[in-house]
Design an enzyme around this catalytic site. Structure first.
Site, PDB file in Angstrom:
ATOM      1  N   TRP A   1      22.818   4.972  54.339  1.00 43.82           N
ATOM      2  CA  TRP A   1      21.806   4.552  55.318  1.00 43.82           C
ATOM      3  C   TRP A   1      22.431   3.777  56.458  1.00 43.82           C
ATOM      4  O   TRP A   1      22.065   3.966  57.621  1.00 43.82           O
ATOM      5  CB  TRP A   1      20.678   3.772  54.638  1.00 43.82           C
ATOM      6  CG  TRP A   1      19.899   4.686  53.750  1.00 43.82           C
ATOM      7  CD1 TRP A   1      19.888   4.715  52.383  1.00 43.82           C
ATOM      8  CD2 TRP A   1      19.046   5.779  54.168  1.00 43.82           C
ATOM      9  NE1 TRP A   1      19.090   5.739  51.926  1.00 43.82           N
ATOM     10  CE2 TRP A   1      18.563   6.402  52.996  1.00 43.82           C
ATOM     11  CE3 TRP A   1      18.653   6.275  55.406  1.00 43.82           C
ATOM     12  CZ2 TRP A   1      17.696   7.514  53.038  1.00 43.82           C
ATOM     13  CZ3 TRP A   1      17.803   7.378  55.451  1.00 43.82           C
ATOM     14  CH2 TRP A   1      17.331   7.974  54.272  1.00 43.82           C
TER      15      TRP A   1
ATOM     16  N   ASP B   1      18.672  -4.097  57.287  1.00 44.83           N
ATOM     17  CA  ASP B   1      17.804  -3.070  56.712  1.00 44.83           C
ATOM     18  C   ASP B   1      17.594  -3.448  55.245  1.00 44.83           C
ATOM     19  O   ASP B   1      18.504  -3.346  54.433  1.00 44.83           O
ATOM     20  CB  ASP B   1      18.496  -1.702  56.834  1.00 44.83           C
ATOM     21  CG  ASP B   1      17.702  -0.580  56.164  1.00 44.83           C
ATOM     22  OD1 ASP B   1      16.647  -0.853  55.572  1.00 44.83           O
ATOM     23  OD2 ASP B   1      18.160   0.584  56.243  1.00 44.83           O
TER      24      ASP B   1
ATOM     25  N   LYS C   1       9.007   1.574  48.900  1.00 47.52           N
ATOM     26  CA  LYS C   1       9.773   1.217  47.705  1.00 47.52           C
ATOM     27  C   LYS C   1       9.134  -0.013  47.055  1.00 47.52           C
ATOM     28  O   LYS C   1       8.391   0.105  46.089  1.00 47.52           O
ATOM     29  CB  LYS C   1      11.246   0.997  48.030  1.00 47.52           C
ATOM     30  CG  LYS C   1      11.936   2.296  48.478  1.00 47.52           C
ATOM     31  CD  LYS C   1      12.601   2.100  49.777  1.00 47.52           C
ATOM     32  CE  LYS C   1      13.155   3.345  50.423  1.00 47.52           C
ATOM     33  NZ  LYS C   1      13.639   4.444  49.656  1.00 47.52           N
TER      34      LYS C   1
HETATM   35  N1  PMP Z   1      17.185   2.623  54.839  1.00 52.04           N
HETATM   36  C1  PMP Z   1      17.222   2.589  53.492  1.00 52.04           C
HETATM   37  C2  PMP Z   1      18.062   1.550  52.823  1.00 52.04           C
HETATM   38  C3  PMP Z   1      16.466   3.495  52.754  1.00 52.04           C
HETATM   39  O1  PMP Z   1      16.513   3.475  51.423  1.00 52.04           O
HETATM   40  C4  PMP Z   1      15.652   4.436  53.428  1.00 52.04           C
HETATM   41  C5  PMP Z   1      14.775   5.421  52.702  1.00 52.04           C
HETATM   42  N2  PMP Z   1      15.258   5.940  51.545  1.00 52.04           N
HETATM   43  C6  PMP Z   1      15.670   4.448  54.832  1.00 52.04           C
HETATM   44  C7  PMP Z   1      16.436   3.514  55.491  1.00 52.04           C
HETATM   45  C8  PMP Z   1      14.863   5.454  55.611  1.00 52.04           C
HETATM   46  O2  PMP Z   1      13.528   5.157  55.504  1.00 52.04           O
HETATM   47  P1  PMP Z   1      12.393   6.144  56.065  1.00 52.04           P
HETATM   48  O3  PMP Z   1      12.403   7.356  55.195  1.00 52.04           O
HETATM   49  O4  PMP Z   1      11.153   5.307  55.932  1.00 52.04           O
HETATM   50  O5  PMP Z   1      12.725   6.456  57.480  1.00 52.04           O
END
Ligand code: PMP
Length: 362
Positions: free
Chosen positions: A104, A174, A198
Site C-alpha cells: 500500500w 495511512d 476494516k
Molecule cells: N491502505 C491500506 C493499508 C489498505 O489496507 C487498503 C485497503 N486494503 C487501502 C489503503 C486501500 O483502501 P481502499 O480500497 O478503500 O481504497
C-alpha cells in the site's frame, strides 16, 4: 438464516454482532422517525446527531486534540494517495518523504510521483516487505513537505509501533488497517487517514484527522471535491456523504466505548488474539512472513511447506467455518485478518486447526 461463519477477510471485514443487530433493528425505520438509515436525508437532524456523536466519540476514544479536524470523505484510501500530494506537495518546491513497508505504501508513492518530487526514504521491497526500516537506513530529506508511512501493511502483516518517530516533517499515516486497534498519540501525526471497511465499519467512508496548520498550506485552485478544506469547512456535508457508512461507524465507536471499554482494552484483546496464532508460527512447520518485532496485531501472514498443503489447510479450515484465509498472491500462503471485531473464539478455532493440521502433516 444461514449461520454466521468466522470471516478472516482483510476488508470488507467482520463487524461486531451487536452493530449488525442494531442496524437490523433500525433498518426499516429509525425509532421515532420511521425512515430507514438507508433512506434518510443527510440534511435530517438525525444525521446532524450522528455526525456530532461520531466525532465526539472519536475525540474521546483517541484523545484527539482541539487543533485537529475530523472529516469524512469517499473514494477510499486510494483517493487519499492522490489527495495528499495535491493538497500538501503541489506548489511547495519540497520533496515528500515516503517510507515504504509494503504494497500500500508503494501505491501511495506512485500517486505522489504524479504531483511532485518524491524521496523514497526507505523501501523494503528487496526482502518482500517483511520488516520495518532500521533507523540508520532511513534517508529523510533535510526538509520535506511531509513524511508518509503506512502504520499497518495489510498484505504483508507488518505494523509500526503506535507512535513511531520520523523527525520534524509533518507525519502523515495511512492507518486503514489498524485504525482504532490500540491507543495512539494523535499529536505525533499531522494527518491520519483510514478507510472504514476494516476496523471502522463498512466500505464507503474514509476518515481523516487533520491538524489545523496543514489545512492552511493547501494551494488555491484544487477541484472542490479534492480539497480537504471543502470537507472541514462544511462539516463533511458539502455534498451527500455516505450516510449509512457513517451511521455504522458511529455504532462501531459506541461498541468500542461501551462493550469493549476503550482502546487500551481493545489493544489487550488484540494482543491476546494475535499471540494465539504467533505462538503456533514460532514452532516448526508454519513460516511467518513478518519479522517477529513488527508482527501485525491485525493481519497474521504465514506460509505452509507447500502449495498443496495450503490448499488442504484452506479446505479443512472451511469445514470448521473458518473462511477467507488465503493470503495475497504477492506473499502467498495464508493471511488471517483478525480485526477488532473478530471474536476470540474464531481465533481459538483457527489456532486449534493450525495445531491439528501440523500434527497431521509435520
Ligand atoms: N491502505 C491500506 C493499508 C489498505 O489496507 C487498503 C485497503 N486494503 C487501502 C489503503 C486501500 O483502501 P481502499 O480500497 O478503500 O481504497
Amino acid at each position: 438464516m444461514t449461520p454466521r461463519v468466522f470471516n478472516f477477510s482483510p476488508g470488507p471485514a467482520v463487524l461486531p454482532l451487536s452493530v449488525l443487530e442494531q442496524a437490523q433493528r433500525d433498518m426499516l425505520g429509525l425509532p421515532g422517525i420511521g425512515i430507514s438509515p438507508l433512506e434518510i436525508s443527510h440534511r435530517h437532524k438525525w444525521f446532524d446527531g450522528v455526525l456530532a456523536t461520531t466525532k465526539s466519540l472519536m475525540r474521546e476514544l483517541l484523545g484527539i486534540p482541539a487543533n485537529y479536524q475530523i472529516v469524512f470523505m469517499q473514494g477510499g484510501s486510494n483517493l487519499q494517495f492522490s489527495m495528499l500530494p495535491m493538497n500538501f506537495l503541489r506548489g511547495t518546491n519540497l520533496p515528500a518523504d515516503y517510507v515504504v513497508t509494503g504494497t500500500w505504501g508503494s501505491k501511495a508513492v506512485a500517486e505522489a510521483q504524479r504531483e511532485g518530487t518524491v524521496n523514497v526514504a526507505w523501501d523494503g521491497k528487496k526482502s518482500n516487505y517483511n520488516h520495518l526500516p532500521p533507523a540508520a537506513e532511513v534517508r529523510l530529506s533535510p526538509q520535506a513537505a511531509y513524511t508518509h508511512i503506512t502504520t499497518n501493511e495489510t498484505i504483508q502483516g507488518v505494523q509500526f509501533p503506535a507512535n513511531p518517530d520520523f523527525g520534524a516533517a509533518p507525519l502523515i499515516a495511512d492507518m486503514s488497517s489498524d485504525f482504532l486497534c490500540r491507543p495512539l498519540d494523535v499529536s505525533k501525526y499531522a494527518l491520519i487517514y483510514a478507510c472504514a471497511q476494516k476496523n471502522a465499519g463498512i466500505a464507503g467512508v474514509t476518515i481523516a484527522i487533520i491538524r489545523d496548520d496543514l489545512l492552511e498550506r493547501i494551494p488555491a485552485g484544487l477541484p472542490t471535491m479534492l480539497d480537504y478544506r471543502t470537507f472541514s469547512k462544511n462539516d463533511s456535508v458539502f455534498n451527500t456523504p455516505p450516510v449509512f457508512a457513517i451511521y455504522v461507524f458511529q455504532l462501531v465507536l459506541q461498541w468500542l466505548k461501551n462493550d469493549i471499554g476503550g482502546l487500551a482494552k481493545m489493544q489487550s484483546r488484540n494482543v491476546e488474539k494475535c499471540q494465539l496464532l504467533y505462538e503456533v508460527l514460532d514452532g516448526k512447520f508454519y513460516e511467518g512472513h513478518a519479522a517477529t518485532d513488527c508482527r501485525s496485531l491485525m493481519n497474521v501472514t504465514f506460509r505452509l511447506p507447500s502449495e498443496e498443503l495450503e490448499k488442504a489447510f484452506i479446505k479443512g479450515a472451511e469445514a470448521r467455518q473458518l473462511f477467507e484465509l488465503k493470503g495475497h498472491r504477492s506473499v502467498g500462503g495464508m493471511r488471517a485478518s483478525i480485526y477488532n471485531a473478530m471474536p476470540l473464539e474464531g481465533v481459538r478455532l483457527l489456532r486449534d486447526w493450525m495445531v491439528e493440521f501440523r500434527g497431521q502433516h509435520a
